[in-house]
Motif scaffolding. Structure first.
Motif, mmCIF file in Angstrom:
data_model
loop_
_atom_site.group_PDB
_atom_site.id
_atom_site.type_symbol
_atom_site.label_atom_id
_atom_site.label_comp_id
_atom_site.label_asym_id
_atom_site.label_seq_id
_atom_site.Cartn_x
_atom_site.Cartn_y
_atom_site.Cartn_z
ATOM 1 N N LEU A 79 0.827 -1.203 0.000
ATOM 2 C CA LEU A 79 0.000 0.000 0.000
ATOM 3 C C LEU A 79 0.865 1.258 0.000
ATOM 4 O O LEU A 79 1.922 1.295 0.641
ATOM 5 C CB LEU A 79 -0.924 0.015 1.221
ATOM 6 C CG LEU A 79 -1.858 -1.191 1.367
ATOM 7 C CD1 LEU A 79 -2.609 -1.124 2.685
ATOM 8 C CD2 LEU A 79 -2.838 -1.253 0.201
ATOM 9 N N ARG A 127 -4.618 2.775 -1.306
ATOM 10 C CA ARG A 127 -4.132 2.799 -2.691
ATOM 11 C C ARG A 127 -2.982 1.810 -2.817
ATOM 12 O O ARG A 127 -2.017 1.857 -2.056
ATOM 13 C CB ARG A 127 -3.656 4.190 -3.106
ATOM 14 C CG ARG A 127 -3.146 4.213 -4.560
ATOM 15 C CD ARG A 127 -2.622 5.574 -4.980
ATOM 16 N NE ARG A 127 -3.667 6.547 -5.028
ATOM 17 C CZ ARG A 127 -3.565 7.767 -4.508
ATOM 18 N NH1 ARG A 127 -2.475 8.126 -3.880
ATOM 19 N NH2 ARG A 127 -4.562 8.617 -4.607
ATOM 20 N N SER A 128 -3.122 0.894 -3.773
ATOM 21 C CA SER A 128 -2.080 -0.105 -3.995
ATOM 22 C C SER A 128 -0.858 0.531 -4.636
ATOM 23 O O SER A 128 -0.971 1.453 -5.453
ATOM 24 C CB SER A 128 -2.616 -1.228 -4.891
ATOM 25 O OG SER A 128 -1.568 -2.090 -5.285
ATOM 26 N N ASP A 150 -2.917 3.095 -9.746
ATOM 27 C CA ASP A 150 -3.079 4.515 -9.461
ATOM 28 C C ASP A 150 -4.402 4.852 -8.782
ATOM 29 O O ASP A 150 -4.584 5.942 -8.274
ATOM 30 C CB ASP A 150 -2.998 5.325 -10.777
ATOM 31 C CG ASP A 150 -1.578 5.370 -11.312
ATOM 32 O OD1 ASP A 150 -0.647 5.334 -10.487
ATOM 33 O OD2 ASP A 150 -1.403 5.440 -12.540
ATOM 34 N N THR A 151 -5.357 3.923 -8.777
ATOM 35 C CA THR A 151 -6.699 4.233 -8.294
ATOM 36 C C THR A 151 -6.766 4.154 -6.776
ATOM 37 O O THR A 151 -6.322 3.179 -6.166
ATOM 38 C CB THR A 151 -7.723 3.261 -8.897
ATOM 39 O OG1 THR A 151 -7.638 3.310 -10.308
ATOM 40 C CG2 THR A 151 -9.128 3.650 -8.466
ATOM 41 N N GLU A 152 -7.319 5.188 -6.166
ATOM 42 C CA GLU A 152 -7.553 5.151 -4.722
ATOM 43 C C GLU A 152 -8.834 4.388 -4.453
ATOM 44 O O GLU A 152 -9.858 4.623 -5.085
ATOM 45 C CB GLU A 152 -7.640 6.562 -4.145
ATOM 46 C CG GLU A 152 -7.770 6.562 -2.631
ATOM 47 C CD GLU A 152 -7.615 7.939 -2.022
ATOM 48 O OE1 GLU A 152 -8.640 8.501 -1.591
ATOM 49 O OE2 GLU A 152 -6.484 8.444 -1.991
ATOM 50 N N LEU A 153 -8.792 3.459 -3.518
ATOM 51 C CA LEU A 153 -9.924 2.605 -3.193
ATOM 52 C C LEU A 153 -10.562 3.057 -1.890
ATOM 53 O O LEU A 153 -9.864 3.484 -0.963
ATOM 54 C CB LEU A 153 -9.467 1.151 -3.050
ATOM 55 C CG LEU A 153 -8.705 0.552 -4.239
ATOM 56 C CD1 LEU A 153 -8.055 -0.763 -3.820
ATOM 57 C CD2 LEU A 153 -9.642 0.335 -5.405
ATOM 58 N N THR A 197 -15.784 1.313 -3.355
ATOM 59 C CA THR A 197 -15.557 2.353 -4.359
ATOM 60 C C THR A 197 -16.730 2.458 -5.321
ATOM 61 O O THR A 197 -17.157 3.557 -5.687
ATOM 62 C CB THR A 197 -14.259 2.059 -5.135
ATOM 63 O OG1 THR A 197 -13.199 1.823 -4.211
ATOM 64 C CG2 THR A 197 -13.897 3.225 -6.032
ATOM 65 N N GLU A 229 -11.055 12.482 -11.300
ATOM 66 C CA GLU A 229 -10.238 12.101 -10.148
ATOM 67 C C GLU A 229 -9.001 12.972 -10.193
ATOM 68 O O GLU A 229 -8.439 13.210 -11.269
ATOM 69 C CB GLU A 229 -9.836 10.620 -10.210
ATOM 70 C CG GLU A 229 -11.000 9.659 -10.015
ATOM 71 C CD GLU A 229 -10.546 8.209 -9.997
ATOM 72 O OE1 GLU A 229 -9.333 7.965 -10.221
ATOM 73 O OE2 GLU A 229 -11.386 7.329 -9.781
ATOM 74 N N ARG A 239 -5.345 14.379 -8.001
ATOM 75 C CA ARG A 239 -4.393 14.554 -6.914
ATOM 76 C C ARG A 239 -3.234 15.367 -7.497
ATOM 77 O O ARG A 239 -3.114 15.473 -8.723
ATOM 78 C CB ARG A 239 -3.916 13.196 -6.369
ATOM 79 C CG ARG A 239 -3.112 12.354 -7.317
ATOM 80 C CD ARG A 239 -2.629 11.088 -6.587
ATOM 81 N NE ARG A 239 -1.685 10.334 -7.366
ATOM 82 C CZ ARG A 239 -1.991 9.375 -8.211
ATOM 83 N NH1 ARG A 239 -3.275 9.051 -8.390
ATOM 84 N NH2 ARG A 239 -1.060 8.732 -8.880
#
Length: 372
Positions: free
Chosen positions: A63, A91-92, A96-99, A125, A349, A351
């Motif tokens: 993570l 987030r793994s 790139d996707t935040e869960l 999600t 999305e 950041r």
């Protein structure tokens, strides 16, 4: 709660690994030092990694920020009882996707096996996305009605103001005084154009079979002409995307608004430059709000700019909301309106360093089933 694979007796009818792999929820097992012992297939899919890649490695290496989950694990071990947490952000490292997940964490100990901690994760999600999309769709409908009423209220006095200025101009012999009436007329025209933009097209979409990549290529050429030399535009197309029934002019305008926003976002840091990626994908059994579609076209505008400010994220698609001093705040509102006329939706999305605006356009009528 699911038992540790090692606790299943020898000779059991079912292979424990196969049982866990058959679950739709993600299962992770870590030791008390939070080293990964096991991931089931659902967890591999959720985090974008195979169990063999991470077995024996610390959870912190799976993570991007494991502090929140580690705190829950420590608390479960300390009290030696199950603990649940809802809407945990993860987030793994491998995606790139935040869960946003709900998780149950429980210590487990069986005679003859080392103590371990079992983590059961449900991906929230999708539910969160459906809720967000429904809010967006409600926002679009409400703001569209408000804008149209407000626009009509503004246009009527503007017409009277302009007409009065024209009549006054004819009565003035002094050229210097006529300059003032010219300013009134030009400003009234500018406001009328702004109001027309708010109202959007006065006709329903004139749909025809369109190759979305043809439209994207056109938009890409226009963006390249506007972009500074240190901003690159890359393309990542899915060639299997079938034609869509679209109003080409309306969708070009929507995509152009998103693309120009990306160029302007990157251009805020003139020395650093950046990259804009135009991407297409086909999504299957996808939800747009409460409606499920068998096939949906996904068109993305990804930029490496500074990101959307936190205080603007909930109101970004409202008219006249902008994060730039020179912005009108109309581009995203108009784009959302044009896409919604095709039963689609624009999401985003963001950041720092990576912002993605996604246009979802359905190919077919919605399924009878509704999104849960």
């Amino acid at each position: 709660m699911v038992a540790h694979p090692a606790s299943f007796p020898k000779g059991a009818v079912a292979d424990p690994d196969r049982i866990l792999d058959g679950l739709s929820t993600s299962i992770l097992i870590v030791d008390q030092a939070q080293a990964l012992l096991y991931l089931n297939v659902a967890a591999e899919t959720l985090f974008g990694v195979s169990r063999n890649q991470v077995r024996g490695r610390p959870l912190a290496e799976l993570l991007v920020d494991s502090a929140a989950l580690s705190e829950v694990i420590d608390r479960a071990v300390e009290t030696w009882r199950p603990i649940s947490r809802r809407e945990l952000a993860l987030r793994s490292v491998y995606g790139d996707t935040e869960l946003t997940v709900d998780c149950n964490v429980a210590p487990y100990e069986e005679a003859g096996t080392p103590a371990a901690v079992l983590i059961e994760i449900s991906d929230g999600t999708q539910h969160q996305r459906i809720t967000r999309e429904n809010a967006l769709l409600t926002q679009i409908g409400g703001s569209r009605a408000m804008i149209r009423q407000l626009a009509h209220e503004i246009k009527n006095p503007l017409g009277g103001l302009r007409g009065a200025a024209q009549l006054l101009e004819r009565q003035l012999a002094d050229a210097a005084m006529r300059e003032y009436t010219s300013v009134i007329i030009s400003e009234a025209d500018r406001l009328a154009t702004l109001v027309d933009t708010l109202l959007g097209p006065g006709h329903h979409p004139r749909k025809e079979s369109v190759n979305i990549h043809e439209l994207l290529q056109h938009v890409g050429h226009l963006l390249a002409a506007d972009a500074p030399p240190n901003v690159s535009i890359e393309r990542d197309y899915d060639p299997s995307l079938p034609p869509l029934l679209l109003d080409r002019h309306q969708i070009i305008q929507a995509m152009l608004n998103l693309g120009r926003n990306a160029v302007q976002a990157i251009s805020q840091n003139k020395s650093a430059g950046g990259k804009i990626t135009l991407r297409t994908r086909v999504l299957t059994n996808e939800n747009i709000g409460t409606r499920r579609y068998r096939l949906v076209a996904c068109v993305q505008f990804e930029d490496t700019g500074p990101g959307v400010p936190e205080h603007l994220r909930d109101t970004l698609f409202y008219p006249l909301v902008t994060g730039r001093p020179d912005g009108t705040g109309l581009g995203l509102a108009v784009a959302q309106d044009l896409v919604s006329r095709h039963d689609g939706l624009i999401e985003f999305e963001s950041r720092p360093g990576l912002t993605t605006f996604t246009i979802l356009l359905p190919f077919h009528a919605p399924d009878a089933r509704k999104a849960s």
